[in-house]
Design an enzyme around this catalytic site. Structure first.
Site, short mmCIF file in Angstrom:
data_model
loop_
_atom_site.label_atom_id
_atom_site.label_comp_id
_atom_site.label_asym_id
_atom_site.label_seq_id
_atom_site.Cartn_x
_atom_site.Cartn_y
_atom_site.Cartn_z
CG PHE A 95 0.58 1.07 10.94
CD1 PHE A 95 1.27 1.73 11.93
CD2 PHE A 95 0.11 1.80 9.86
CE1 PHE A 95 1.47 3.11 11.87
CE2 PHE A 95 0.31 3.16 9.78
CZ PHE A 95 1.00 3.82 10.78
CG ASP A 150 -0.70 -1.95 15.18
OD1 ASP A 150 -0.81 -1.84 16.40
OD2 ASP A 150 0.23 -1.43 14.52
CG PHE A 151 -3.66 -2.93 10.14
CD1 PHE A 151 -4.72 -2.82 11.03
CD2 PHE A 151 -3.01 -1.78 9.75
CE1 PHE A 151 -5.12 -1.59 11.51
CE2 PHE A 151 -3.41 -0.53 10.23
CZ PHE A 151 -4.47 -0.44 11.11
CD GLU A 177 -2.48 -1.41 2.63
OE1 GLU A 177 -2.34 -0.52 3.49
OE2 GLU A 177 -3.11 -2.46 2.85
CG HIS A 205 -2.33 2.86 13.85
ND1 HIS A 205 -3.63 2.97 14.26
CD2 HIS A 205 -2.36 2.78 12.49
CE1 HIS A 205 -4.43 2.97 13.20
NE2 HIS A 205 -3.68 2.85 12.11
CD GLU A 259 -3.98 -4.16 5.69
OE1 GLU A 259 -3.53 -3.02 5.88
OE2 GLU A 259 -5.19 -4.40 5.52
#
Length: 320
Positions: A84, A86-87, A30, A130, A61
């Site tokens: 990130f 986190d994803f 991305e 994040h 993702e």
């Protein structure tokens, strides 16, 4: 040739050189091509290597991970960026159920050489969703390698090694290291080897990524008090180089493992458990220092207090 560059430039150089070296390497994610990445790491790669090799993708993702798995099965060596860490749960099926197991379920006939780059870590005021360090989410997955550089030199050398590896690799980049400057050469590192970055005889401090630098700062403080700390940079968290930790522990007899991540189920717990199982006779005292088991606060003072910094590490060492 050795040059001084920052961490983000080291990552960029590794990608550039591997794209140049091997035409099966592709890089996508991305905003990594036109925009050059949200953390300004990947600028210029699309212009140099072309839209077939470096390209932007939709914000998915799940699709990114599936495409990486499929292209690796098809003979490419994909590198993807999950903006990130986190994803990363959105990539779980492709990484955990497909890529990590493919070599085993194919009767060792085919491997999945893919790299997932992802920015992780707290301290940047990004908030609870994040700022996580998701290493423990993947620690228990056979077939995955987890690489966690702390310096520009290792960022470049370990990323090159990860791209050349025939296994799926999670390559984590701590946000607060991107601006760090250090000497970098053209070496390719070996995944699975830790490094002793400061020798000492009194206590062994073990860290990874940002906590390596907090350990070094704590060691400087403690040296003024007559306490000499040996500092180990793990560099790779799966597979971990526990042999180097045990070698150090045999001499110092004291161990503090510092992890930016929740106390429950983290990589620090694995290091401590291995030390207890295989080096029990060498231990006078042992402990781990982690973040608390709750979400990361957004408030700057609370976030600073939440993280295991140099003062907290020094206090833990004094308590030994």
């Amino acid at each position: 040739m050795t040059t001084e560059i920052d961490f983000r430039t080291a990552i960029n150089q590794a990608l550039d050189e591997e794209l140049e070296r091997d035409d099966t390497v592709v890089f996508f994610g991305e905003d990594v091509a036109v925009a050059g990445g949200v953390f300004a790491v990947t600028g210029g790669l699309a212009e140099k290597h072309g839209a077939d090799r470096v390209f932007d993708t939709p914000i998915s993702e799940l699709a990114l991970a599936g495409t990486a798995f499929g292209s690796a099965v098809g003979g490419l060596r994909p590198v993807i960026e999950i903006m990130f860490g986190d994803f990363l749960p959105l990539t779980m099926d492709s990484l955990v159920n497909q890529a990590a197991k493919y070599w085993y379920i194919s009767n060792e006939q085919a491997s999945i050489p893919l790299v997932v780059r992802s920015a992780i870590g707290a301290g940047g005021r990004f908030g609870a969703i994040h700022s996580q360090t998701p290493i423990s989410w993947f620690e228990g997955v056979p077939g995955l390698k987890i690489v966690a550089p702390a310096t520009p030199a290792d960022a470049k050398a370990l990323l090159k090694a990860s791209i050349r590896d025939d296994n799926p690799v999670l390559f984590f980049e701590h946000k607060r290291l991107y601006a760090m400057i250090g000497e970098v050469n053209g070496d390719v590192a070996t995944i699975g080897e830790a490094a002793v970055v400061r020798p000492g005889d009194d206590v062994t401090l073990v860290g990874a990524m940002r906590t390596v630098h907090e350990c070094l700062a704590a060691a400087e403080m403690l040296a003024g008090e007559g306490i000499e700390c040996e500092v180990i940079d793990m560099r790779t968290l799966r597979p971990p180089d526990t042999a180097t930790v045990l070698w150090s522990l045999e001499r110092t007899n004291r161990l503090v493992v510092v992890e930016e991540g929740p106390r429950t189920g983290g990589w620090a717990a694995e290091i401590v458990a291995t030390a207890a199982e295989e080096g029990l006779g060498d231990i006078d005292d042992i402990r781990r220092l982690t973040t608390p088991d709750h979400p990361i606060p957004y408030s700057p003072p609370l976030e600073d207090a939440f993280l295991p910094g140099a003062e907290a590490i020094a206090a833990a060492v004094r308590a030994l």
